[in-house]
Write an enzyme that holds these catalytic residues in place. Sequence first.
Site, PDB file in Angstrom:
ATOM      1  N   HIS A   1      33.638   3.663 -78.200  1.00  0.00           N
ATOM      2  CA  HIS A   1      32.937   4.273 -79.335  1.00  0.00           C
ATOM      3  C   HIS A   1      32.913   5.799 -79.225  1.00  0.00           C
ATOM      4  O   HIS A   1      33.193   6.516 -80.196  1.00  0.00           O
ATOM      5  CB  HIS A   1      31.520   3.703 -79.393  1.00  0.00           C
ATOM      6  CG  HIS A   1      30.754   4.000 -80.634  1.00  0.00           C
ATOM      7  ND1 HIS A   1      30.074   5.193 -80.821  1.00  0.00           N
ATOM      8  CD2 HIS A   1      30.520   3.269 -81.751  1.00  0.00           C
ATOM      9  CE1 HIS A   1      29.462   5.165 -81.994  1.00  0.00           C
ATOM     10  NE2 HIS A   1      29.718   4.013 -82.587  1.00  0.00           N
TER      11      HIS A   1
ATOM     12  N   SER B   1      28.751   5.294 -87.962  1.00  0.00           N
ATOM     13  CA  SER B   1      29.168   5.987 -86.736  1.00  0.00           C
ATOM     14  C   SER B   1      30.472   6.740 -86.939  1.00  0.00           C
ATOM     15  O   SER B   1      30.701   7.778 -86.319  1.00  0.00           O
ATOM     16  CB  SER B   1      29.369   4.986 -85.595  1.00  0.00           C
ATOM     17  OG  SER B   1      28.176   4.667 -84.958  1.00  0.00           O
TER      18      SER B   1
ATOM     19  N   ASP C   1      27.222  10.081 -76.988  1.00  0.00           N
ATOM     20  CA  ASP C   1      27.810   8.772 -77.270  1.00  0.00           C
ATOM     21  C   ASP C   1      28.081   8.046 -75.953  1.00  0.00           C
ATOM     22  O   ASP C   1      27.311   8.212 -75.004  1.00  0.00           O
ATOM     23  CB  ASP C   1      29.089   8.961 -78.101  1.00  0.00           C
ATOM     24  CG  ASP C   1      29.320   7.824 -79.094  1.00  0.00           C
ATOM     25  OD1 ASP C   1      29.523   6.683 -78.627  1.00  0.00           O
ATOM     26  OD2 ASP C   1      29.294   8.065 -80.314  1.00  0.00           O
TER      27      ASP C   1
END
Length: 778
Positions: free
Chosen positions: A220, A553, A143
Site C-alpha cells: 500500500h 487511498s 503509510d
Amino acid sequence: MAFPCPQLLLILIVTLIAASEADLSATGGAKKKTFVFRVDHRAKPSVFPTHAQWYASAAFSGGGATPLPLLHVYDTVFHGFSASLTPAHAAVLSAHPSVLAVFEDRLRRLDTTRSPQFLGLRNQDGLWSDSDYGSDVVVGVLDTGVWPEHRSFSDRNLGPVPSRWRGACETGPGFPVSLCNRKLVGARFFSKGHDASFVGGGGGINQTVESRSPRDADGHGTHTASTAAGRHAFRASMAGYAAGIAKGVAPKARVATYKVCWKGSGCLDSDILAGFDRAVADGVDVISVSIGGGDGIASPYYLDPIAIGSFGAVSRGVFVASSAGNDGPTSMSVTNVAPWLTTVGAGTIDRTFPADVILGDGRRLSGVSLYSGKPLTGSKYPLVYPGKSGGLSASLCMDNSLDPKTVAGKIVICDRGSSPRVAKGHVVKDAGGVGMILANGLSNGEGLVGDAHVLPACAVGYSEGDVIKAYVASAAVPTATIQFRGTVLGVKPAPVVASFSGRGPNGLTPSILKPDLIAPGVNILAAWTGAAGPTGLDSDSRRTEFNILSGTSMACPHVSGAAALLKSAHPDWSPAAIRSAMMTTGRLDDNRRKPTTDESTGKPATPFDIGAGHLNLDRALDPGLVYDIATQDYVAFLCAIGYDPRTIQVITNAPTACPARRPAAEDLNYPSISVTFPAAAGSAANQSRTVRRTATNVGSMADAVYKARVEMAKGQGLEVAVTPRKLAFTAGARRQRFKVSVTATAEGDGGPRFAYLVWSDGSHEVRSPIVVSWIQPL
C-alpha cells in the site's frame, strides 16, 4: 453546544475502568494499554534538560522509583508522550496539572500510469513545466513503508538533496542506508505502539511477513508514494493490464516515507502521531495520509491524532492530504473531516478492464476483472449460487463455507461483502471451483473495481448479479463462461464518483463541507512491493512490479502530488491557498461535457459526493483568487463550535482565549460554503443566514475586477445574495471581503439544496459550492 474538557471526560471514564479493574488486580493484575498524553510543554521545570526526562521522572509520574515506561515522545506537531500503563495509572496521570488530555491508542485501517494525463498534466506544458515536475519539494508519506529498489524511486538525473532537508534513512534487516538516494531522501519506521499492544495482549507485528525497517511488506505504501511522486517508468503494466509509462503526479519531487502501518496489523494512533511529529521536524513540504478514521465514525478533533498531527503540520506550512474513506455511498460516511485537512474522495478515470459473463442462453453481461492467468477459452461450465441453499456464509464464499461436492468444476457466484473480494476467489479455488462471478450487493450498486484474482473471475454490478441469479434459479442446467477483454481506454463517462467514496455531509461539523474534492481513485496503476502478490494475501505467491488498486487511498496521493507541483510553482502559497486553488478550479463535468454522475445512483453528483469538483490541474496553477486561512482563523473556528480554551490547546499546542462573542463556524474562510438551519416542525422556508469570506488575488494582474454570479438549478428553493457583487483588486488591495446571504424560500422539499457562487474576471472562474441543509438540534 459546549464541549467538556477532554481531561474531565477521561477522568470520568477511566475512574469507572479503574474501579472494575480492582477485581482484576485481585486475581492477577490489571491489563496494560497504550495511552497518549497531551502535555503543556511550557510547564516543564527548568531542572530537567529535556521533556523526555521530565515525563519519565518521579516528579511527573507521582513518585516511585520506576521511571514512566515511555514509548514515543512528541515534540513538534504535538507535545507529550505515549506509554503502556494500566488504566488506573493513566487515570492518576490525567490529573496532573500539566496534562491537557489523554486518549487510548486506537487501531486504524488503510483506505484501501494514466491518471496524470487524466488530470490535465502534459509534458513540457502547463503545471508540470512551470513547477519543474515538483523538483525539490519533499512529499512525506505516512503509510506501510516503501520498496526502495523499485525503479519508480530511481534518482537518475536528479539534483542534490535540498540542503534544508533534515531527515534520515533508518536502517533495519535488509534495509541499509544505501537504499535511500536523491529521490527517496528519507525512510523511518514506528512500531512502539504495536510492540506495546503485543505485550499487553494485542496482535502486535507479524514478524513472519514484516521487517522491522522502513521496507514495505504490504504494498500500500509503495503504491501511494509512487502515485504521488514516482519517476517515469517505461514498459509498466500489471500482467499486461494498463501497459504504458507509469509516473507519479510530481515525478521530480522527493519522497520521504514514514512507516506507521504494518501488514495485517493496521495503524495505531500513537505511531501515526510519531510519524507526523518526525515528518514535520524532518522538513517535509507535503504529507499524504491514506489512513481511515478508525471505526468509520469521525472522532472529536481533540481525540483524533490525524486531526491533531495535521494541525501542527499545517500551522507550520505543511500541506496535508487525507483520504475520505471507503464507506460510501452511505450518507455522512466521509472521514478525516478537520477543516485544515484536504479531504479527498475517489472518482473513475477513462480506463477500464472489461470482462463479460456469457450465460448459457446467450446473454452477455458486462463486468470487470484483472485476471491474468489461463482463460476459460469460451468453454461453458456449470453455474452455481451457493447462497440459494447454503446460507449467508456460503453466499459470501467465506472460509470453509463451500462444499466441494457442490462447487467443484463449476463457476461459483459469490456475493460481495464481509471478506476481501480476492479472498473469496481463494475459497472458491480451494473448493475446486473453476471460476467466480463476484456480485455486488444493493449497497455497492453498480460500482465496480478490478482485482487480480487467482482464478478466472469477474465482478458484476447489483442488477447484473440479480439477472445471473435469476437465470440460475430458472434454468434446468445453468451454464456460463467468462471472457476477458484486456484494457480499454477512452471510456465515457469519466470521471464518475466511485460508489465506495466517502460522502457528506460532515457528521462532526456540518458547517464545513466534506469531502473537499475528488481525484482518480479507481483502477490506479502504481509501484508495488516485492514482498506480496497482487492480491496482498499471504497465500498469493505471484509477484508483480506494478499493481492496480482502487480506493480513496489511491485518490489522496494524487492530491498530495498536485500540492507538490503547486508548492514548487508557488512556494509562497500556504496550505489553505493550495487547497483553495484546487477546489475553486475543480471540474464539475465529465468527458462528455455533461454533469459528473454518482456511480451509486446514476444521477448527477452533488457537493456531498464530489465536494467542489474533480481535481483539474490545468486550471489550478492559475486560479485567479484564493481563500486563504491562517492558524488564528482555525482557532476562531474551534471557539465557534464550542470548544473551550483548554480543549483547543489540546489541538493547537498553544494557550487560547476565545472571544466573549462566539464567532460563526460558517465564517471560516473556506472555499466552499455550507449553511445549516435547525430542522423545526413545519415549513423550512424563510430561514436566512449570512456568511463572510475574504478573497485574495493571486493572478498575474494586480489590477483586476471580478463579478459575482450564482448558478442554481430550478426548484432549489433558495435565494442567494452576494454583497458586493463586484470586487476590485489593486496592487495595494489584494484582499477583498464580501458577504453571501442565503435564504430558504417556500419552495423545495426540505432536503439539502445546492448552488454555486462564481467570481469571474473574464479569464478566471472561481467557483464555490453552496450547500444548505437542515439538522436536528441535539
